[in-house]
Design a protein around this motif. Structure first.
Motif, PDB file in Angstrom:
ATOM      1  N   ALA A  51     -17.456   1.870 122.168  1.00 24.39           N
ATOM      2  CA  ALA A  51     -18.115   2.001 120.859  1.00 24.39           C
ATOM      3  C   ALA A  51     -17.035   2.327 119.833  1.00 24.39           C
ATOM      4  O   ALA A  51     -16.245   3.249 120.021  1.00 24.39           O
ATOM      5  CB  ALA A  51     -19.168   3.101 120.908  1.00 24.39           C
ATOM      6  N   TYR A  52     -17.003   1.533 118.753  1.00 21.08           N
ATOM      7  CA  TYR A  52     -15.943   1.650 117.753  1.00 21.08           C
ATOM      8  C   TYR A  52     -16.489   2.106 116.407  1.00 21.08           C
ATOM      9  O   TYR A  52     -17.580   1.709 116.007  1.00 21.08           O
ATOM     10  CB  TYR A  52     -15.266   0.291 117.550  1.00 21.08           C
ATOM     11  N   GLY A  53     -15.657   2.851 115.694  1.00 19.06           N
ATOM     12  CA  GLY A  53     -16.000   3.232 114.326  1.00 19.06           C
ATOM     13  C   GLY A  53     -16.002   4.732 114.134  1.00 19.06           C
ATOM     14  O   GLY A  53     -16.828   5.434 114.722  1.00 19.06           O
ATOM     15  N   GLY A  54     -15.064   5.210 113.325  1.00 19.85           N
ATOM     16  CA  GLY A  54     -14.846   6.649 113.161  1.00 19.85           C
ATOM     17  C   GLY A  54     -16.003   7.411 112.558  1.00 19.85           C
ATOM     18  O   GLY A  54     -16.048   8.641 112.654  1.00 19.85           O
ATOM     19  N   MET A  55     -16.928   6.710 111.920  1.00 17.20           N
ATOM     20  CA  MET A  55     -18.067   7.433 111.344  1.00 17.20           C
ATOM     21  C   MET A  55     -18.924   8.069 112.447  1.00 17.20           C
ATOM     22  O   MET A  55     -19.537   9.106 112.243  1.00 17.20           O
ATOM     23  CB  MET A  55     -18.919   6.468 110.514  1.00 17.20           C
ATOM     24  N   GLN A  56     -18.940   7.445 113.639  1.00 15.08           N
ATOM     25  CA  GLN A  56     -19.787   7.965 114.718  1.00 15.08           C
ATOM     26  C   GLN A  56     -19.065   8.233 116.029  1.00 15.08           C
ATOM     27  O   GLN A  56     -19.575   8.977 116.859  1.00 15.08           O
ATOM     28  CB  GLN A  56     -20.913   6.959 115.019  1.00 15.08           C
ATOM     29  N   TYR A  57     -17.923   7.578 116.221  1.00 11.91           N
ATOM     30  CA  TYR A  57     -17.300   7.611 117.543  1.00 11.91           C
ATOM     31  C   TYR A  57     -15.843   8.079 117.462  1.00 11.91           C
ATOM     32  O   TYR A  57     -15.190   7.904 116.428  1.00 11.91           O
ATOM     33  CB  TYR A  57     -17.367   6.213 118.175  1.00 11.91           C
ATOM     34  N   PRO A  58     -15.343   8.625 118.566  1.00 11.62           N
ATOM     35  CA  PRO A  58     -13.947   9.072 118.545  1.00 11.62           C
ATOM     36  C   PRO A  58     -12.946   7.921 118.512  1.00 11.62           C
ATOM     37  O   PRO A  58     -11.789   8.113 118.164  1.00 11.62           O
ATOM     38  CB  PRO A  58     -13.805   9.861 119.858  1.00 11.62           C
ATOM     39  N   ARG A  59     -13.427   6.726 118.844  1.00 11.38           N
ATOM     40  CA  ARG A  59     -12.509   5.596 118.972  1.00 11.38           C
ATOM     41  C   ARG A  59     -12.787   4.573 117.867  1.00 11.38           C
ATOM     42  O   ARG A  59     -13.922   4.424 117.421  1.00 11.38           O
ATOM     43  CB  ARG A  59     -12.791   4.958 120.332  1.00 11.38           C
ATOM     44  N   THR A  60     -11.726   3.864 117.431  1.00 10.59           N
ATOM     45  CA  THR A  60     -11.988   2.748 116.520  1.00 10.59           C
ATOM     46  C   THR A  60     -11.032   1.601 116.780  1.00 10.59           C
ATOM     47  O   THR A  60     -10.214   1.668 117.708  1.00 10.59           O
ATOM     48  CB  THR A  60     -11.961   3.200 115.046  1.00 10.59           C
ATOM     49  N   VAL A  61     -11.168   0.542 116.002  1.00  8.30           N
ATOM     50  CA  VAL A  61     -10.346  -0.648 116.225  1.00  8.30           C
ATOM     51  C   VAL A  61      -8.939  -0.413 115.709  1.00  8.30           C
ATOM     52  O   VAL A  61      -8.703   0.475 114.886  1.00  8.30           O
ATOM     53  CB  VAL A  61     -10.982  -1.888 115.552  1.00  8.30           C
ATOM     54  N   ASN A  62      -8.022  -1.243 116.189  1.00  8.33           N
ATOM     55  CA  ASN A  62      -6.606  -1.010 115.954  1.00  8.33           C
ATOM     56  C   ASN A  62      -6.134  -1.601 114.617  1.00  8.33           C
ATOM     57  O   ASN A  62      -5.441  -2.612 114.589  1.00  8.33           O
ATOM     58  CB  ASN A  62      -5.829  -1.630 117.134  1.00  8.33           C
ATOM     59  N   LEU A  63      -6.510  -0.957 113.536  1.00  3.18           N
ATOM     60  CA  LEU A  63      -6.104  -1.420 112.211  1.00  3.18           C
ATOM     61  C   LEU A  63      -4.907  -0.614 111.733  1.00  3.18           C
ATOM     62  O   LEU A  63      -4.767   0.565 112.060  1.00  3.18           O
ATOM     63  CB  LEU A  63      -7.260  -1.246 111.213  1.00  3.18           C
ATOM     64  N   GLY A  64      -4.051  -1.270 110.942  1.00  2.00           N
ATOM     65  CA  GLY A  64      -2.895  -0.574 110.376  1.00  2.00           C
ATOM     66  C   GLY A  64      -3.287   0.182 109.124  1.00  2.00           C
ATOM     67  O   GLY A  64      -4.422   0.083 108.639  1.00  2.00           O
ATOM     68  N   ILE A 182     -26.050   2.173 124.690  1.00  2.00           N
ATOM     69  CA  ILE A 182     -24.607   1.891 124.674  1.00  2.00           C
ATOM     70  C   ILE A 182     -24.127   1.674 126.113  1.00  2.00           C
ATOM     71  O   ILE A 182     -23.337   0.767 126.394  1.00  2.00           O
ATOM     72  CB  ILE A 182     -23.827   3.034 123.984  1.00  2.00           C
ATOM     73  N   SER A 183     -24.629   2.487 127.012  1.00  2.00           N
ATOM     74  CA  SER A 183     -24.250   2.342 128.419  1.00  2.00           C
ATOM     75  C   SER A 183     -24.773   1.018 128.989  1.00  2.00           C
ATOM     76  O   SER A 183     -24.073   0.328 129.738  1.00  2.00           O
ATOM     77  CB  SER A 183     -24.794   3.552 129.170  1.00  2.00           C
ATOM     78  N   TRP A 184     -25.993   0.641 128.616  1.00  2.00           N
ATOM     79  CA  TRP A 184     -26.578  -0.634 129.068  1.00  2.00           C
ATOM     80  C   TRP A 184     -25.749  -1.804 128.541  1.00  2.00           C
ATOM     81  O   TRP A 184     -25.447  -2.757 129.265  1.00  2.00           O
ATOM     82  CB  TRP A 184     -28.028  -0.707 128.577  1.00  2.00           C
ATOM     83  N   LEU A 185     -25.352  -1.713 127.258  1.00  2.00           N
ATOM     84  CA  LEU A 185     -24.493  -2.746 126.672  1.00  2.00           C
ATOM     85  C   LEU A 185     -23.136  -2.769 127.377  1.00  2.00           C
ATOM     86  O   LEU A 185     -22.577  -3.836 127.647  1.00  2.00           O
ATOM     87  CB  LEU A 185     -24.287  -2.467 125.172  1.00  2.00           C
ATOM     88  N   GLY A 186     -22.660  -1.570 127.689  1.00  3.39           N
ATOM     89  CA  GLY A 186     -21.346  -1.467 128.338  1.00  3.39           C
ATOM     90  C   GLY A 186     -21.296  -2.174 129.673  1.00  3.39           C
ATOM     91  O   GLY A 186     -20.291  -2.798 130.019  1.00  3.39           O
TER      92      GLY A 186
END
Ligand SMILES: [Zn+2]
Length: 303
Positions: A51-64, A182-186
């Motif tokens: 799950a990506y996106g700092g508004m909700q998750y600890p991880r996000t996509v690799n943008l500069g 999210i787990s089902w999608l995972g």
């Protein structure tokens, strides 16, 4: 002749290996001299369904730094999506569209146009219920499954390249996620996308205010995924000036695309949500029927 071709091929490979990854930024967009001809891509791993996106998750996509990925939710929309596509083309920006199944089914020509223009397509459920987390698991899964099926169905007659634009990317309506889903999608290798910032374009505010809030929120975080809506005229109204201003402020745009092989990985999962593109034309329609043609159950019945 074969030798010449082989040498050219080897040179191309060597050149490719030594070129900086984002060399295309040097070329200029024919309709916007301040823009690169191509939007750099950020390859997003989807295995296990992060799950990506700092508004909700600890991880996000690799943008500069100062890199922004535009995403548009809730379309395709007959009034605005094409306006937005034209603006993105003019500024040589590629984006990601998280589409709603019922609209994909209603406007398959717009789905095909989004794909043909090279944008990434994710899905956003069948009928956009705002509280998927309050659904039974079976109903919520049906919403997600039918969202993917509708987009794939809209592209069924499109070229392979267009069908491959459907990424194993999902966004929850209203960003109202659930750990179970999210787990089902995972388990199906589908990544979930939140964002770093929005621009409140879903609110009843002016296009100038959408632009102001978008610029403010991006400046505050500095990089990330922006949520916009291609259903909103106010978004189309401000988009060109918004892109120009961001570029003047030193921002660049990146397109989210699935990591190499991610589609196949999702398609190979048990009970998958997407199908492998290269097999689509050969598979018997009997096995596709259930996936490609969601029942005509009215959207309201699910809410
Ligand atoms: Zn939405």
């Amino acid at each position: 002749m074969k030798t010449v071709l082989a040498v050219v091929g080897i040179l191309a490979v060597l050149l490719g290996a030594y070129l900086p990854a984002r060399a295309e930024e040097a070329a200029t967009c024919p309709t916007d001299a301040t823009a690169p001809a191509e939007t750099p891509v950020v390859r997003v791993p989807t295995e296990g369904g992060p799950a990506y996106g700092g508004m909700q998750y600890p991880r996000t996509v690799n943008l500069g730094p100062k890199e922004v990925a535009l995403t548009f939710d809730d379309g395709p929309n007959p009034e605005n999506t094409r306006r937005i596509l034209a603006i993105l083309d003019r500024h040589c920006v590629k984006a990601t569209f998280f589409m709603v199944g019922i609209y994909a089914e209603k406007h398959p020509d717009i789905v095909r146009e989004v794909a043909a223009r090279g944008h990434t397509i994710g899905t956003h459920t069948w009928s956009h219920p705002n509280n998927l987390r309050h659904f039974s698991m079976a109903s919520a899964q049906s919403q997600i499954r039918r969202g993917f099926a509708a987009v794939e169905s809209a592209l069924a007659s499109a070229p392979v390249e267009s069908r491959a634009r459907v990424a194993p990317f999902f966004r929850f309506p209203g960003l109202n996620d659930s750990g179970h889903l999210i787990s089902w999608l995972g388990k199906r290798n589908i990544a979930t996308f939140s964002c770093e910032f929005g621009a409140d374009d879903w609110r009843a505010i002016s296009s100038a205010e959408v632009r102001r809030r978008g610029l403010r929120n991006i400046a505050y975080v500095g990089r990330g995924i922006l949520i916009l809506h291609d259903t909103k005229p106010r978004t189309a109204d401000m988009l060109s000036s918004f892109i120009i201003t961001l570029r003047q402020q030193g921002y660049t745009f990146a397109q989210l695309v699935p990591q190499e092989g991610a589609r196949d990985l999702a398609a190979a999962a048990p009970d998958p949500l997407i199908r492998p593109v290269h097999k689509a034309e050969k598979e018997p329609s009997a096995t596709l029927g259930a996936v490609l043609k969601p029942s005509l159950e009215p959207a309201t019945a699910l809410q």
